[in-house]
Design a protein around this motif. Structure first.
Motif, mmCIF file in Angstrom:
data_model
loop_
_atom_site.group_PDB
_atom_site.id
_atom_site.type_symbol
_atom_site.label_atom_id
_atom_site.label_comp_id
_atom_site.label_asym_id
_atom_site.label_seq_id
_atom_site.Cartn_x
_atom_site.Cartn_y
_atom_site.Cartn_z
ATOM 1 N N MET A 1 -20.579 11.590 -18.809
ATOM 2 C CA MET A 1 -19.361 12.540 -18.412
ATOM 3 C C MET A 1 -18.532 11.971 -18.103
ATOM 4 S SD MET A 1 -21.352 15.798 -16.640
ATOM 5 C CE MET A 1 -20.500 15.078 -14.696
ATOM 6 N N PRO A 2 -17.606 13.386 -18.885
ATOM 7 C CA PRO A 2 -15.736 12.137 -18.404
ATOM 8 C C PRO A 2 -15.931 12.077 -17.123
ATOM 9 C CG PRO A 2 -15.927 15.130 -19.269
ATOM 10 C CD PRO A 2 -17.447 14.063 -19.496
ATOM 11 N N ILE A 3 -14.951 10.651 -16.851
ATOM 12 C CA ILE A 3 -14.661 10.963 -15.453
ATOM 13 C C ILE A 3 -13.644 12.006 -15.014
ATOM 14 C CG2 ILE A 3 -13.936 9.621 -14.009
ATOM 15 C CD1 ILE A 3 -16.340 8.609 -15.365
ATOM 16 N N LYS A 4 -14.172 12.666 -13.909
ATOM 17 C CA LYS A 4 -12.776 14.138 -12.934
ATOM 18 C C LYS A 4 -11.678 13.288 -11.939
ATOM 19 C CE LYS A 4 -16.375 17.118 -12.714
ATOM 20 N NZ LYS A 4 -17.448 16.328 -12.675
ATOM 21 N N THR A 5 -11.920 12.127 -11.944
ATOM 22 C CA THR A 5 -11.629 11.689 -10.371
ATOM 23 C C THR A 5 -9.498 11.809 -11.064
ATOM 24 O OG1 THR A 5 -12.614 10.268 -9.231
ATOM 25 C CG2 THR A 5 -10.409 10.445 -8.237
ATOM 26 N N ILE A 6 -8.775 12.467 -10.257
ATOM 27 C CA ILE A 6 -7.403 11.991 -10.871
ATOM 28 C C ILE A 6 -7.018 11.363 -10.223
ATOM 29 C CG2 ILE A 6 -4.984 13.050 -11.013
ATOM 30 C CD1 ILE A 6 -6.970 16.230 -10.937
ATOM 31 N N ILE A 7 -6.392 10.144 -10.108
ATOM 32 C CA ILE A 7 -5.969 8.869 -9.258
ATOM 33 C C ILE A 7 -4.550 8.973 -9.655
ATOM 34 C CG2 ILE A 7 -7.735 7.877 -10.098
ATOM 35 C CD1 ILE A 7 -5.898 5.688 -11.852
ATOM 36 N N GLU A 8 -3.694 7.959 -9.033
ATOM 37 C CA GLU A 8 -2.426 7.672 -8.526
ATOM 38 C C GLU A 8 -2.202 6.688 -10.096
ATOM 39 O OE1 GLU A 8 -3.992 7.560 -6.196
ATOM 40 O OE2 GLU A 8 -2.936 8.349 -4.495
ATOM 41 N N PRO A 9 -1.438 7.830 -10.773
ATOM 42 C CA PRO A 9 -1.058 6.844 -12.405
ATOM 43 C C PRO A 9 -0.088 5.781 -12.144
ATOM 44 C CG PRO A 9 0.436 8.613 -12.515
ATOM 45 C CD PRO A 9 -0.675 8.516 -11.373
ATOM 46 N N PHE A 10 -0.773 4.462 -11.378
ATOM 47 C CA PHE A 10 0.722 4.096 -10.826
ATOM 48 C C PHE A 10 0.026 2.340 -9.806
ATOM 49 C CE2 PHE A 10 2.005 7.001 -8.241
ATOM 50 C CZ PHE A 10 1.398 6.256 -7.072
ATOM 51 N N ARG A 11 0.070 1.046 -10.174
ATOM 52 C CA ARG A 11 -0.221 0.430 -9.293
ATOM 53 C C ARG A 11 0.985 0.111 -8.573
ATOM 54 N NH1 ARG A 11 -1.295 -4.965 -13.144
ATOM 55 N NH2 ARG A 11 0.598 -4.760 -14.166
ATOM 56 N N ILE A 12 0.127 -0.610 -7.397
ATOM 57 C CA ILE A 12 2.060 -0.751 -5.831
ATOM 58 C C ILE A 12 2.662 -2.366 -6.252
ATOM 59 C CG2 ILE A 12 2.336 -0.411 -3.336
ATOM 60 C CD1 ILE A 12 -0.218 2.048 -3.801
ATOM 61 N N LYS A 13 3.454 -2.019 -5.849
ATOM 62 C CA LYS A 13 4.584 -4.086 -6.674
ATOM 63 C C LYS A 13 4.765 -4.070 -4.626
ATOM 64 C CE LYS A 13 5.971 -5.603 -10.298
ATOM 65 N NZ LYS A 13 7.221 -5.608 -11.453
ATOM 66 N N SER A 14 5.583 -3.577 -4.527
ATOM 67 C CA SER A 14 5.938 -3.260 -3.384
ATOM 68 C C SER A 14 5.500 -2.236 -1.986
ATOM 69 C CB SER A 14 7.406 -3.770 -3.332
ATOM 70 O OG SER A 14 8.485 -3.179 -2.431
ATOM 71 N N VAL A 15 5.736 -2.771 -0.436
ATOM 72 C CA VAL A 15 4.725 -2.314 0.005
ATOM 73 C C VAL A 15 5.575 -1.689 1.321
ATOM 74 C CG1 VAL A 15 2.873 -2.233 -0.394
ATOM 75 C CG2 VAL A 15 4.018 -3.564 1.579
ATOM 76 N N GLU A 16 6.157 -1.313 2.387
ATOM 77 C CA GLU A 16 7.429 -0.654 2.790
ATOM 78 C C GLU A 16 5.843 -0.451 4.381
ATOM 79 O OE1 GLU A 16 10.821 1.713 2.925
ATOM 80 O OE2 GLU A 16 9.251 2.474 1.818
ATOM 81 N N PRO A 17 5.733 -1.373 5.292
ATOM 82 C CA PRO A 17 5.116 -0.806 7.044
ATOM 83 C C PRO A 17 5.103 0.436 7.149
ATOM 84 C CG PRO A 17 6.489 -3.009 7.367
ATOM 85 C CD PRO A 17 6.473 -2.337 6.141
ATOM 86 N N ILE A 18 4.967 1.069 7.228
ATOM 87 C CA ILE A 18 4.931 2.146 8.393
ATOM 88 C C ILE A 18 4.391 2.004 9.617
ATOM 89 C CG2 ILE A 18 5.447 4.293 6.426
ATOM 90 C CD1 ILE A 18 2.320 4.924 6.845
ATOM 91 N N ARG A 19 5.575 2.360 10.430
ATOM 92 C CA ARG A 19 4.385 2.805 12.105
ATOM 93 C C ARG A 19 4.153 3.685 12.462
ATOM 94 N NH1 ARG A 19 7.605 1.579 17.608
ATOM 95 N NH2 ARG A 19 8.542 3.272 17.246
ATOM 96 N N ARG A 20 2.732 2.327 13.817
ATOM 97 C CA ARG A 20 1.924 4.382 14.293
ATOM 98 C C ARG A 20 3.013 3.955 15.779
ATOM 99 N NH1 ARG A 20 -2.213 6.169 13.269
ATOM 100 N NH2 ARG A 20 -3.928 4.703 10.902
ATOM 101 N N THR A 21 3.045 5.195 16.360
ATOM 102 C CA THR A 21 3.763 6.127 18.096
ATOM 103 C C THR A 21 2.110 6.534 18.734
ATOM 104 O OG1 THR A 21 4.789 7.830 16.785
ATOM 105 C CG2 THR A 21 5.821 5.737 17.505
ATOM 106 N N THR A 22 3.138 6.698 20.379
ATOM 107 C CA THR A 22 1.808 7.495 20.964
ATOM 108 C C THR A 22 2.013 8.896 21.522
ATOM 109 O OG1 THR A 22 2.385 7.080 23.084
ATOM 110 C CG2 THR A 22 1.133 5.263 21.986
ATOM 111 N N PRO A 23 1.204 9.164 21.231
ATOM 112 C CA PRO A 23 1.734 10.887 21.893
ATOM 113 C C PRO A 23 2.286 11.090 22.689
ATOM 114 C CG PRO A 23 -0.692 10.872 21.524
ATOM 115 C CD PRO A 23 -0.485 9.027 21.416
#
Ligand code: P71
Length: 455
Positions: free
Chosen positions: A1-23
């Protein structure tokens, strides 16, 4: 069976944190911002779907190219690489760099329009309409009727109504129409593509009357990919071949490279007309800069030169269209009313159908965007009565997906938040304006809740 999952066609080299806040924090921030999400600091946003413009993650190749940026005032080789890359895809004789799309629009309309001019378009985006009107022109939207029914499925809802274009030309006279435009994809109408057949038909009408056709090219690669997927005869062509054909029918284009240029800033204006180009370059020098940089740094020109090609990569486009569609399908299958079918760069929620108890005069799109922020820290944007005033035919909330930025689990989080707001929709109240600017008011308007007794 051919693999069907479509993935992000890249890997991540640098990341930026994102901040949670309360309602509670978000409620307070929103009140301080007068219910306008443009006025919330981005550190207090968890997932930012305000726009896909200038928000892309650049590739290693783009960062590498930026180091090659030559910052010479005149005759920079970075400009040559930029022009070569643009001409290889768009094919126009003159390529004029600008700091972003609206600068290209301002120069184009300043040269081509005067008081009394009429500019037809499938649908003008806000800055296009505003720049046209600022130059004394009248911006006329000619979408096909299907485009105004959010739930109606049609493969090319971005098409222009060619019968109405003919009528407009007959009625107003060719002399009053200095140019016609096609926006690919149609942003205000739901990120919907324009078919090649429609581009050809619009060109045929324009050519018969001697009216130049310009393409607002912001999302040209996504439009080309939709043509490949949906239009008979194009399945075997590459997105680049399709893009070349699209632009072969046009006399020029405006472009915001902040979208399918995969750059954080930049744009350009193209034309095949030598005399128009000369006038445009003269104006460019007045406000943007010398024609080999036009308000951009050499490194920006390099990032765009590479980004335009990456945006045409098929693996990338397949992932891009699939991830936008995934968001649309998962919320619409639970009943959330969206513009169908899902667009290329964004999902548009039909706020009038989502909040039938909030009339358009109480800005259902702004109210819904506020509720989505309070629920999950997600920022979206209203495209409706606030943005277009009396010209608004729909009240939409756009969830625009920045390119190559968020992963599948971010999108799953967005789905969950939207579904929670859907369950609580009856509690959402309308808004009234307390402060607004004379044009492009959506960027700065402030609101308050409509008092309960008036609801
Ligand atoms: C978008 C934007 C940028 C934007 C505009 C207004 C509010 C929030 C964000 C810009 C476009 C566009 C089309 C079709 C021209 C421009 C102007 N879109 N045509 O969708 O979509 O380009 O921003 O580079 O000046 O979020 P510019």
């Amino acid at each position: 069976m051919p693999i069907k999952t479509i993935i992000e066609p890249f890997r991540i080299k640098s990341v930026e944190p994102i901040r949670r806040t309360t309602p509670g924090e978000r409620q307070r921030l929103l009140e301080q911002a007068g219910y306008n999400l443009f006025l919330i600091p981005s550190e207090s946003i968890l997932i930012d779907l305000l726009t896909d413009s200038g928000t892309a993650a650049m590739s290693t190749e783009q960062w590498a190219a930026m180091m090659r940026g030559d910052e010479s005032y005149a005759g920079s080789p970075s400009f040559e690489r930029f022009r070569t890359s643009v001409q290889a895809i768009f094919g126009f004789r003159h390529v004029i760099p600008t700091h972003q799309g609206r600068a290209a629009e301002r120069i184009l309309f300043s040269v081509m329009c005067k008081k009394g001019s009429i500019v037809p378009n499938n649908t003008h985006f806000d800055t296009t309409r505003a720049n046209c009107e600022f130059c004394g022109g009248e911006a006329v939207d000619l979408p096909i009727p299907e485009a105004l029914e959010p739930s109606r499925v049609h493969p090319f809802k971005g098409d222009m109504d060619t019968a109405r274009l003919e009528e407009l030309i007959q009625h107003a006279g060719r002399e009053r129409i200095p140019l016609a435009m096609l926006t690919v994809t149609n942003n205000s109408g739901g990120g919907q593509p324009v078919s090649m057949a429609n581009i050809r038909a619009v060109k045929e009408i324009c050519a018969r009357h001697g009216i130049p056709l310009y393409i607002d090219a912001c999302r040209f690669a996504e439009n080309a990919y939709f043509i490949k997927l949906r239009e008979p005869g194009y399945a075997g062509k590459t997105p680049r071949e399709i893009a070349r054909e699209m632009f072969s029918y046009a006399d020029g284009c405006t472009m915001s490279a902040k979208k399918d240029g995969l750059a954080n800033i930049g744009g350009f204006l193209c034309t095949n007309d030598d005399s128009i180009a000369q006038q445009e370059k003269d104006l460019l020098i007045l406000t943007e800069g010398f024609p080999t940089y036009g308000g951009l740094a050499g490194r920006d020109l390099e990032a765009i030169a590479v980004g335009l090609n990456e945006a045409l990569d098929e693996d990338y486009l397949n992932y891009r269209i699939a991830s936008t569609g995934y968001l649309g399908e998962h919320i619409s299958q639970e009943g959330v009313p969206i513009v169908q079918p899902p667009g290329g760069h964004a999902i548009y929620i039909d706020a009038r159908a989502f909040l039938p108890h909030v009339p358009p005069s109480q800005f259902p799109g702004v109210a819904l965007a506020a509720a989505v922020y309070i629920e999950g820290g997600i920022r979206s944007v209203e495209i409706g009565t606030l943005m277009f005033g009396e010209h608004a035919k729909m009240d939409l909330v756009r969830l625009a997906i920045p390119r190559r930025v968020y992963t599948q689990s971010h999108i799953d989080y967005v789905v969950e938040v939207i579904l929670e707001v859907w369950r609580r929709r009856a509690e959402i109240r309308g808004l009234e304006i307390t402060q607004q600017a004379p044009f492009l008011r959506h960027f700065s308007a402030r609101f308050r809740l409509v008092p309960a007794a008036h609801n």
